[in-house]
Scaffold this motif. Sequence first.
Motif, PDB file in Angstrom:
ATOM      1  N   GLY A   1       2.310 -98.504 -49.870  1.00  0.00           N
ATOM      2  CA  GLY A   1       1.504 -98.826 -48.703  1.00  0.00           C
ATOM      3  C   GLY A   1       1.463-100.331 -48.569  1.00  0.00           C
ATOM      4  O   GLY A   1       1.458-101.052 -49.576  1.00  0.00           O
ATOM      5  N   CYS A   2       1.423-100.808 -47.356  1.00  0.00           N
ATOM      6  CA  CYS A   2       1.602-102.250 -47.136  1.00  0.00           C
ATOM      7  C   CYS A   2       0.578-102.794 -46.135  1.00  0.00           C
ATOM      8  O   CYS A   2       0.093-102.080 -45.257  1.00  0.00           O
ATOM      9  N   ALA A   3       0.297-104.079 -46.278  1.00  0.00           N
ATOM     10  CA  ALA A   3      -0.598-104.752 -45.338  1.00  0.00           C
ATOM     11  C   ALA A   3       0.039-104.922 -43.965  1.00  0.00           C
ATOM     12  O   ALA A   3      -0.646-105.296 -43.014  1.00  0.00           O
ATOM     13  N   ASP A   4       1.337-104.622 -43.861  1.00  0.00           N
ATOM     14  CA  ASP A   4       1.987-104.691 -42.542  1.00  0.00           C
ATOM     15  C   ASP A   4       1.727-103.427 -41.715  1.00  0.00           C
ATOM     16  O   ASP A   4       2.316-103.258 -40.650  1.00  0.00           O
ATOM     17  N   THR A   5       0.867-102.553 -42.203  1.00  0.00           N
ATOM     18  CA  THR A   5       0.394-101.304 -41.577  1.00  0.00           C
ATOM     19  C   THR A   5       1.325-100.118 -41.821  1.00  0.00           C
ATOM     20  O   THR A   5       0.980 -98.990 -41.459  1.00  0.00           O
ATOM     21  N   TYR A   6       2.477-100.321 -42.437  1.00  0.00           N
ATOM     22  CA  TYR A   6       3.426 -99.236 -42.677  1.00  0.00           C
ATOM     23  C   TYR A   6       3.332 -98.725 -44.113  1.00  0.00           C
ATOM     24  O   TYR A   6       2.951 -99.448 -45.031  1.00  0.00           O
ATOM     25  N   SER A   7       3.725 -97.467 -44.283  1.00  0.00           N
ATOM     26  CA  SER A   7       3.963 -96.909 -45.611  1.00  0.00           C
ATOM     27  C   SER A   7       5.445 -96.575 -45.694  1.00  0.00           C
ATOM     28  O   SER A   7       6.085 -96.304 -44.674  1.00  0.00           O
ATOM     29  N   ARG A   8       5.965 -96.579 -46.917  1.00  0.00           N
ATOM     30  CA  ARG A   8       7.400 -96.397 -47.089  1.00  0.00           C
ATOM     31  C   ARG A   8       7.711 -95.473 -48.256  1.00  0.00           C
ATOM     32  O   ARG A   8       6.929 -95.374 -49.203  1.00  0.00           O
ATOM     33  N   MET A   9       8.865 -94.865 -48.182  1.00  0.00           N
ATOM     34  CA  MET A   9       9.332 -93.927 -49.205  1.00  0.00           C
ATOM     35  C   MET A   9      10.732 -94.359 -49.633  1.00  0.00           C
ATOM     36  O   MET A   9      11.645 -94.447 -48.813  1.00  0.00           O
ATOM     37  N   PHE A  10      10.873 -94.670 -50.930  1.00  0.00           N
ATOM     38  CA  PHE A  10      12.138 -95.151 -51.475  1.00  0.00           C
ATOM     39  C   PHE A  10      12.690 -94.172 -52.502  1.00  0.00           C
ATOM     40  O   PHE A  10      11.933 -93.519 -53.226  1.00  0.00           O
ATOM     41  N   LYS A  11      13.999 -94.096 -52.598  1.00  0.00           N
ATOM     42  CA  LYS A  11      14.622 -93.403 -53.710  1.00  0.00           C
ATOM     43  C   LYS A  11      14.435 -94.277 -54.941  1.00  0.00           C
ATOM     44  O   LYS A  11      14.856 -95.436 -54.972  1.00  0.00           O
ATOM     45  N   ALA A  12      13.763 -93.749 -55.977  1.00  0.00           N
ATOM     46  CA  ALA A  12      13.428 -94.572 -57.138  1.00  0.00           C
ATOM     47  C   ALA A  12      14.664 -95.133 -57.825  1.00  0.00           C
ATOM     48  O   ALA A  12      14.689 -96.287 -58.236  1.00  0.00           O
ATOM     49  N   LYS A  13      15.689 -94.322 -57.956  1.00  0.00           N
ATOM     50  CA  LYS A  13      16.883 -94.725 -58.697  1.00  0.00           C
ATOM     51  C   LYS A  13      17.678 -95.811 -57.994  1.00  0.00           C
ATOM     52  O   LYS A  13      18.105 -96.789 -58.611  1.00  0.00           O
ATOM     53  N   THR A  14      17.866 -95.658 -56.676  1.00  0.00           N
ATOM     54  CA  THR A  14      18.764 -96.554 -55.941  1.00  0.00           C
ATOM     55  C   THR A  14      18.043 -97.658 -55.187  1.00  0.00           C
ATOM     56  O   THR A  14      18.667 -98.658 -54.813  1.00  0.00           O
ATOM     57  N   GLY A  15      16.748 -97.486 -54.932  1.00  0.00           N
ATOM     58  CA  GLY A  15      16.015 -98.448 -54.118  1.00  0.00           C
ATOM     59  C   GLY A  15      16.211 -98.235 -52.632  1.00  0.00           C
ATOM     60  O   GLY A  15      15.702 -99.004 -51.809  1.00  0.00           O
ATOM     61  N   GLU A  16      16.944 -97.184 -52.263  1.00  0.00           N
ATOM     62  CA  GLU A  16      17.214 -96.918 -50.853  1.00  0.00           C
ATOM     63  C   GLU A  16      15.936 -96.535 -50.121  1.00  0.00           C
ATOM     64  O   GLU A  16      15.174 -95.689 -50.568  1.00  0.00           O
ATOM     65  N   LEU A  17      15.705 -97.161 -48.983  1.00  0.00           N
ATOM     66  CA  LEU A  17      14.560 -96.829 -48.140  1.00  0.00           C
ATOM     67  C   LEU A  17      14.874 -95.537 -47.397  1.00  0.00           C
ATOM     68  O   LEU A  17      15.806 -95.469 -46.597  1.00  0.00           O
ATOM     69  N   LYS A  18      14.108 -94.481 -47.670  1.00  0.00           N
ATOM     70  CA  LYS A  18      14.388 -93.170 -47.093  1.00  0.00           C
ATOM     71  C   LYS A  18      13.581 -92.880 -45.828  1.00  0.00           C
ATOM     72  O   LYS A  18      14.030 -92.152 -44.955  1.00  0.00           O
ATOM     73  N   ARG A  19      12.371 -93.429 -45.757  1.00  0.00           N
ATOM     74  CA  ARG A  19      11.548 -93.138 -44.589  1.00  0.00           C
ATOM     75  C   ARG A  19      10.452 -94.191 -44.448  1.00  0.00           C
ATOM     76  O   ARG A  19       9.933 -94.685 -45.444  1.00  0.00           O
ATOM     77  N   VAL A  20      10.134 -94.538 -43.207  1.00  0.00           N
ATOM     78  CA  VAL A  20       9.038 -95.458 -42.899  1.00  0.00           C
ATOM     79  C   VAL A  20       8.006 -94.698 -42.077  1.00  0.00           C
ATOM     80  O   VAL A  20       8.340 -94.051 -41.090  1.00  0.00           O
ATOM     81  N   PHE A  21       6.751 -94.790 -42.521  1.00  0.00           N
ATOM     82  CA  PHE A  21       5.663 -94.079 -41.850  1.00  0.00           C
ATOM     83  C   PHE A  21       4.859 -95.083 -41.032  1.00  0.00           C
ATOM     84  O   PHE A  21       4.136 -95.920 -41.583  1.00  0.00           O
ATOM     85  N   LYS A  22       4.977 -94.992 -39.714  1.00  0.00           N
ATOM     86  CA  LYS A  22       4.382 -95.965 -38.802  1.00  0.00           C
ATOM     87  C   LYS A  22       3.255 -95.318 -38.007  1.00  0.00           C
ATOM     88  O   LYS A  22       3.436 -94.222 -37.468  1.00  0.00           O
ATOM     89  N   GLY A  23       2.115 -95.992 -37.923  1.00  0.00           N
ATOM     90  CA  GLY A  23       1.025 -95.445 -37.127  1.00  0.00           C
ATOM     91  C   GLY A  23      -0.302 -96.138 -37.357  1.00  0.00           C
ATOM     92  O   GLY A  23      -1.092 -96.291 -36.433  1.00  0.00           O
ATOM     93  N   HIS A  24      -0.570 -96.536 -38.611  1.00  0.00           N
ATOM     94  CA  HIS A  24      -1.811 -97.264 -38.878  1.00  0.00           C
ATOM     95  C   HIS A  24      -1.814 -98.585 -38.114  1.00  0.00           C
ATOM     96  O   HIS A  24      -0.764 -99.185 -37.884  1.00  0.00           O
ATOM     97  N   SER A  25      -3.000 -99.051 -37.767  1.00  0.00           N
ATOM     98  CA  SER A  25      -3.109-100.312 -37.025  1.00  0.00           C
ATOM     99  C   SER A  25      -3.556-101.476 -37.916  1.00  0.00           C
ATOM    100  O   SER A  25      -3.549-102.628 -37.488  1.00  0.00           O
TER     101      SER A  25
END
Length: 379
Positions: free
Chosen positions: A309-333
């Motif tokens: 979770g981030c102060a930029d209002t987004y949450s993110r989901m990464f593949k732990a092994k590779t560091g690949e960003l799999k999904r960004v959850f946008k909606g919080h203000s």
Amino acid sequence: MGLDTSKDINPNAARGYILEKFTKHKGGVNCMIMEPEKYLMATGGEDKSIVLWRINTTPTQSKAILKGHTDYVSCLAFHEKYVISGSADCTIRKWDIATHECLYVFEGHTNRINKVLCAGDFVFSSSVDHTAKAWTLVTQKYEAVADVCLQTFESHGKAVYPLVFIPDDDSPLDGKTITERDVLITGSSDKTARIWSFESGKPLHVLKGHKGTVNALVVDPEGKMLFSGGGDGIIICWNIATGESIRHMAGHESAVLGLISHNKMLYSCSTDKTARAWIMEFGECIKVYRDHTHSVTCINYLDGYVFTGCADTYSRMFKAKTGELKRVFKGHSKAVVHIEPVYDKVYTVSVDGTLRVWDTTGILEDDPTEDMKLEIQSA
């Protein structure tokens, strides 16, 4: 139940995979805790209330609103059939999950409660008042505070934040019996961590090495090594038995805000806009999770994925092994302050006052054993 049924809330919403949005709190949400069976969740907010949620249903259901605190709720814990809450009103409250009644008010701290931690029938608390305390959860309404407060840990020079309890293997944890080898560990803005004897209430070791607030503490699976994350951006590994520093783990460029562990891996998040994965045994950083545009405020792990979770209002989901960003959850203000992945969903709470539920289907069918393979190979 506070469910926002606006048309853009659906499993495949392109702008963030949002399933549900709740506005039960009348102000920012400060904390969220999930009980071990992952059927119930609780959130605490600036509105001085705690909301209980049933999360093993679709849609998510708000069960009850618990009111009694006279200032904002700062921290929460589950203990069997109780919710334990800490507040800026200097008190801790014990609530019955079934009846929603406040069963006991723990009084003794003189400033905001920062964290509550349950272990067996004990609850530990840390506070801005420079102390930590241990209480018995075996309470009766007629018992005096002096009977319920078992120990006060005082020698920190500033506010106390994270807590770790390591019980003696043979400890009954019955809320009354304290054994010689029961250990509490605290972190403080006085730049130290302290290892305490629960029995005597005296510090066994004062851990000095950080140049900023000790924001986070985690122990390894064997309870032998302690990892502390500081406002100086450094993670330090300590020998719990001796209090000696084993190694400094450098990589973050500014304050470490959170630490979690999974098997032999350590995961950290920082104000430097990154999260990182480390091998506990060697202190080696093996992966950096990027793409954040502000401080990474919280971190969690589930089935081979790292969630932030981030102060930029987004949450993110990464593949732990590779560091690949799999999904960004946008909606919080506003800033996301806590994230909890469970089943095929992710729950987030924010300073914007909302609880949001996000969809992770279509991702988790990836092989979750890959991360475990990485841990074994790395070790």
